[in-house]
Scaffold this motif. Structure first.
Motif, mmCIF file in Angstrom:
data_model
loop_
_atom_site.group_PDB
_atom_site.id
_atom_site.type_symbol
_atom_site.label_atom_id
_atom_site.label_comp_id
_atom_site.label_asym_id
_atom_site.label_seq_id
_atom_site.Cartn_x
_atom_site.Cartn_y
_atom_site.Cartn_z
ATOM 1 N N UNK A 195 0.806 -1.225 0.000
ATOM 2 C CA UNK A 195 0.000 0.000 0.000
ATOM 3 C C UNK A 195 0.836 1.271 0.000
ATOM 4 N N UNK A 196 1.965 1.269 0.682
ATOM 5 C CA UNK A 196 2.737 2.485 0.867
ATOM 6 C C UNK A 196 4.014 2.473 0.031
ATOM 7 N N UNK A 197 4.607 3.635 -0.074
ATOM 8 C CA UNK A 197 5.887 3.767 -0.782
ATOM 9 C C UNK A 197 6.944 2.870 -0.123
ATOM 10 N N UNK A 198 6.930 2.832 1.194
ATOM 11 C CA UNK A 198 7.911 2.014 1.921
ATOM 12 C C UNK A 198 7.709 0.528 1.626
ATOM 13 N N UNK A 199 6.464 0.086 1.611
ATOM 14 C CA UNK A 199 6.183 -1.319 1.315
ATOM 15 C C UNK A 199 6.555 -1.658 -0.128
ATOM 16 N N UNK A 200 6.444 -0.688 -1.011
ATOM 17 C CA UNK A 200 6.696 -0.903 -2.445
ATOM 18 C C UNK A 200 8.122 -0.536 -2.839
ATOM 19 N N UNK A 201 9.058 -0.652 -1.920
ATOM 20 C CA UNK A 201 10.457 -0.335 -2.221
ATOM 21 C C UNK A 201 10.955 -1.041 -3.490
ATOM 22 N N UNK A 202 10.598 -2.310 -3.747
ATOM 23 C CA UNK A 202 11.071 -2.934 -4.990
ATOM 24 C C UNK A 202 10.598 -2.185 -6.246
ATOM 25 N N UNK A 203 9.412 -1.617 -6.213
ATOM 26 C CA UNK A 203 8.903 -0.845 -7.347
ATOM 27 C C UNK A 203 9.755 0.408 -7.534
ATOM 28 N N UNK A 204 10.070 1.078 -6.432
ATOM 29 C CA UNK A 204 10.870 2.298 -6.512
ATOM 30 C C UNK A 204 12.320 1.999 -6.900
ATOM 31 N N UNK A 205 12.819 0.835 -6.531
ATOM 32 C CA UNK A 205 14.161 0.436 -7.004
ATOM 33 C C UNK A 205 14.149 0.239 -8.522
ATOM 34 N N UNK A 206 13.077 -0.357 -9.031
ATOM 35 C CA UNK A 206 12.951 -0.506 -10.485
ATOM 36 C C UNK A 206 12.898 0.863 -11.161
ATOM 37 N N UNK A 207 12.189 1.800 -10.555
ATOM 38 C CA UNK A 207 12.122 3.162 -11.107
ATOM 39 C C UNK A 207 13.512 3.804 -11.102
ATOM 40 N N UNK A 208 14.277 3.573 -10.062
ATOM 41 C CA UNK A 208 15.646 4.087 -9.984
ATOM 42 C C UNK A 208 16.512 3.499 -11.094
ATOM 43 N N UNK A 209 16.363 2.195 -11.338
ATOM 44 C CA UNK A 209 17.121 1.557 -12.421
ATOM 45 C C UNK A 209 16.715 2.121 -13.783
ATOM 46 N N UNK A 210 15.436 2.419 -13.951
ATOM 47 C CA UNK A 210 14.975 3.024 -15.200
ATOM 48 C C UNK A 210 15.528 4.442 -15.336
ATOM 49 N N UNK A 211 15.562 5.168 -14.227
ATOM 50 C CA UNK A 211 16.182 6.504 -14.205
ATOM 51 C C UNK A 211 17.622 6.427 -14.717
ATOM 52 N N UNK A 212 18.369 5.487 -14.200
ATOM 53 C CA UNK A 212 19.772 5.339 -14.609
ATOM 54 C C UNK A 212 19.895 4.931 -16.076
ATOM 55 N N UNK A 213 18.951 4.173 -16.574
ATOM 56 C CA UNK A 213 18.972 3.767 -17.981
ATOM 57 C C UNK A 213 18.871 4.991 -18.902
#
Length: 139
Positions: free
Chosen positions: A114-132
């Motif tokens: 439900x929360x940003x903290x719980x969805x850390x794997x999603x935000x890590x994927x977003x970070x990897x996309x940022x770096x791409x």
């Protein structure tokens, strides 16, 4: 027949969105809710990139159908690129949106986050996309 204000209000769907802008692109993480079903929870997560014409990868993304190149294959998107949308301006393409959602086979765990903290794997994927999409000139 027109709907009432109460019906309209009931049909509105809330969504949360986090956005970070880079040079000629931006990354968006989005969470919206649906009715839970079949063991899946109510939360749906998506990660998108909006790529603008001046970005170094834009030409390959825009010409994909003519060149046969597959620029999306190398993007670090969960389960691969499941969305490609061209956003048109008055006379030309203004951006290309690519992304992925987290509501496919074996994604049930994400639907309960439900929360940003719980969805850390999603935000890590977003970070990897940022770096791409990161362009060195930003530094």
């Amino acid at each position: 027949m027109s709907m009432t204000f109460d019906d309209f209000s009931e049909r509105l769907r809330h969504a949360d969105e986090w956005t970070i802008r880079g040079l000629n692109y931006c990354i968006v993480v989005r969470r919206h809710n649906v009715e839970p079903s079949g063991g899946d929870g109510p939360h749906r997560w998506c990660v998108y990139a909006y790529v603008y014409p001046m970005h170094r990868l834009f030409p390959a993304m825009h010409q994909e159908s003519r060149t046969g190149l597959r620029p999306y294959a190398s993007m670090p998107l969960h389960g691969g690129c499941t969305l490609r949308r061209v956003h048109m301006g008055t006379f030309a393409v203004e951006s290309i949106q690519v992304g992925a959602d987290y509501s496919h086979l074996h994604d049930t765990a994400y639907t309960w986050m439900e929360t940003r903290e719980e969805a850390t794997p999603v935000f890590r994927d977003a970070f990897n996309l940022w770096n791409h999409f990161h362009e060195e000139i930003e530094e």
